[in-house]
Design an enzyme around this catalytic site. Structure first.
Site, PDB file in Angstrom:
ATOM      1  CD  GLU A  77      97.447 -12.089  65.685  1.00  0.00           C
ATOM      2  OE1 GLU A  77      96.780 -11.972  66.839  1.00  0.00           O
ATOM      3  OE2 GLU A  77      98.680 -12.589  66.008  1.00  0.00           O
ATOM      4  CB  SER A  79     100.989 -15.523  68.794  1.00  0.00           C
ATOM      5  OG  SER A  79     101.545 -14.344  69.601  1.00  0.00           O
ATOM      6  CG  HIS A 107      96.114 -13.686  70.419  1.00  0.00           C
ATOM      7  ND1 HIS A 107      97.182 -12.902  69.142  1.00  0.00           N
ATOM      8  CD2 HIS A 107      97.450 -14.353  71.043  1.00  0.00           C
ATOM      9  CE1 HIS A 107      98.123 -13.053  69.177  1.00  0.00           C
ATOM     10  NE2 HIS A 107      98.272 -13.944  70.479  1.00  0.00           N
TER      11      HIS A 107
END
Length: 297
Positions: free
Chosen positions: A200, A107, A270
């Site tokens: 992602e 992330s 996630h």
């Protein structure tokens, strides 16, 4: 290549972004210790400055100390959120380059992965301590253990109707789409040419996904890939005037004009199943009608 961890090695947990408390990472600490590792907690664990795990100076100092400490063999970021890009240009990677160690996270930590890729150093895009207690995370934790301890990793993904078959070889790079978009034109921006890019994201508006994919394409990030891996696009949002297309359809539109192999639905991102990927390592992606396989060379 970074040496594999061994029982008895020290690893550090730091927070380069959003604040986090010790109880939130307690399971991860116990897990690391069960692997025979000694866990060193950074000063940012439990620290608070508004949204962040301490102010910029503390987060910078904490990361710098762990990078420079030769006894620390891996640095695990406790969680994502936002904040790593606020400090990354002030980090001195001189000692780290001379004695590399694993950096782990995903992330917001995509900024670190991309930055040190430019230094020729591998890193691990994988589950972070905050998420260890999440239901279904055991397999992700096990792949992180395997990556840290140097085990051979081979991953498979189910077939997807948007997949484009073929075989690609190249360094594996990528991470969070929003972060890669943010890094464009900065010192942390890295080339994707001839590489296998994985993407992602979480909680983005669909028109934001389209805007970011347009930007990646306009900046040359999509044209000369060896291959493309699309992971989870979780909890996407729409506007009152619908964008109509979902995230995968948006990505297909912008990558579909190229001929390299593409895998959709790869378990990275996630979600509870977030396979540990070694950024910067030579890999092979095979996309077939029956599914996809990713392994390292």
């Amino acid at each position: 290549m970074i040496p594999a961890l061994r029982p008895g090695d020290k690893i550090a947990i730091v927070a380069t972004a959003r604040k986090i408390s010790f109880p939130e990472i307690e399971m991860a600490v116990r897990t690391f210790e069960s692997w025979g590792l000694q866990v060193v907690l950074g000063q940012t664990i439990g620290a608070s400055y508004n949204y962040f795990a301490g102010d910029d100076a503390l987060r910078l100092q904490d990361l710098q100390q762990m990078l420079d400490d030769e006894s620390i063999k891996a640095i695990v970021c406790a969680r994502g959120g936002y904040g790593t890009t606020r400090i990354i240009d002030q980090v001195d990677f001189t000692k780290f380059q001379k004695q590399p160690k694993w950096l782990v996270g995903f992330s917001d930590v995509t900024a670190l992965h991309s930055h040190i890729h430019n230094l020729g150093i591998e890193s691990i895009h994988g589950i972070m301590p905050l998420l260890f207690p999440k239901e279904g995370a055991a397999a992700s934790i096990e792949t992180l253990r395997g990556a840290l301890f140097g085990e051979e990793l081979t991953y498979t993904a189910a077939p997807h109707p948007f997949n484009r078959t073929g075989t690609a070889t190249g360094q594996l790079v990528g991470g969070n789409l929003s972060m890669l978009h943010t890094l464009t034109g900065t010192r942390s921006d890295s080339s994707t040419e001839g590489k296998i890019l994985f993407l992602e994201d979480l909680c983005e508006y669909l028109y934001h996904v389209d805007r970011m994919m347009v930007h990646l394409d306009r900046s040359g990030k999509l044209a000369n890939l060896a291959g493309l891996i699309i992971g989870d696009m979780s909890d996407m949002n729409d506007t009152p005037v619908s964008f109509v297309k979902n995230a995968y359809e948006i990505i297909l539109e912008h990558s579909g004009k190229y001929n390299y192999p593409v895998c959709y639905g790869f378990p990275v991102g996630h979600e509870p199943l977030n396979l540990a990927l070694i950024c910067g390592r030579e890999a092979k992606l095979e996309v077939r009608e029956e599914g996809a396989t990713l392994f390292y060379l």
